[in-house]
Design an enzyme around this catalytic site. Structure first.
Site, PDB file in Angstrom:
ATOM      1  CB  CYS A 101      -8.069 -33.171 -15.768  1.00 30.68           C
ATOM      2  SG  CYS A 101      -8.255 -34.028 -13.990  1.00 30.68           S
ATOM      3  CB  CYS A 104      -4.266 -33.120 -12.795  1.00 28.82           C
ATOM      4  SG  CYS A 104      -4.692 -34.113 -14.986  1.00 28.82           S
ATOM      5  CB  CYS A 150      -7.600 -37.675 -16.003  1.00 29.29           C
ATOM      6  SG  CYS A 150      -6.096 -36.320 -16.192  1.00 29.29           S
ATOM      7  CB  CYS A 153      -4.824 -36.721 -11.804  1.00 26.88           C
ATOM      8  SG  CYS A 153      -6.582 -36.068 -12.549  1.00 26.88           S
ATOM      9  CB  CYS A 173     -20.289 -39.937 -22.056  1.00 29.79           C
ATOM     10  SG  CYS A 173     -22.348 -38.872 -22.360  1.00 29.79           S
TER      11      CYS A 173
END
Length: 185
Positions: A101, A104, A150, A153, A173
């Site tokens: 990510c 984070c 995510c 976060c 995707c």
């Protein structure tokens, strides 16, 4: 007014409201310390699974996110934007590694589950750990889609479709602006 005008006028009004309110997009993280914890599965950059961990949910204000992210990363992850297809390089990556990510640094996807979808976005048939992503219903394009976020976060990552390859038949995707590739090399 024509029939076409009766149909288009409300849509134009909605588009104008959205454009005017772009800076007033919903605050995903308020900056307040909520004390909320989530469970994620941690991984080393070499792809070694460390196991599940209870961690504090990452909470930041929109102003803080703007300071930490590029304009494109902020647009995609905090305002539910979408990268232009074929504009990045991650959809072409064939190296062994992790996709973390951008907000984070949690591990989200492995190159082991990446496949060529032909869509121009990095696509995966499964996340590296189910705990590290979450999904929710998304009606933003006036059709029902499944948004992927995510867990730690709450960054918008992309969308999930059911037209992927075996064994899951799923296609995560993802937006390249929401990811950071870390090579196993």
């Amino acid at each position: 007014m024509t029939r076409r005008g009766l149909f288009i006028a409300p849509l134009a009004g909605v588009a104008a409201l959205i454009a005017c309110r772009e800076d007033e997009a919903p605050v995903i993280n308020t900056g307040a310390d909520t004390g909320e914890e989530v469970t994620v599965v941690e991984f080393t950059d070499a792809g070694v699974k460390l196991g599940p961990a209870r961690v504090a949910k990452m909470v930041r204000s929109n102003a803080e996110w703007r300071k930490l992210l590029s304009a494109e990363q902020y647009y995609v992850t905090r305002q539910q934007g979408t990268d232009t297809a074929f504009s990045g390089t991650y959809y072409q990556i064939h190296a062994s590694g992790l996709f973390r990510c951008i907000c984070c640094a949690d591990a989200l996807f492995s190159s082991d589950t990446k496949f060529e979808s032909g869509t121009g976005w990095p696509s995966f048939w499964a996340p590296i750990a189910e705990e590290n992503v979450r999904t929710r219903s998304d009606m933003s394009m006036f059709i029902k889609r499944t948004e992927v976020r995510c867990t730690r976060c709450d960054a918008h990552l992309g969308h999930l479709f059911n037209d992927g390859p075996e064994p899951t038949y799923q296609r995560y995707c993802m937006n390249e602006s929401a990811l950071r590739f870390v090579s196993h090399a």
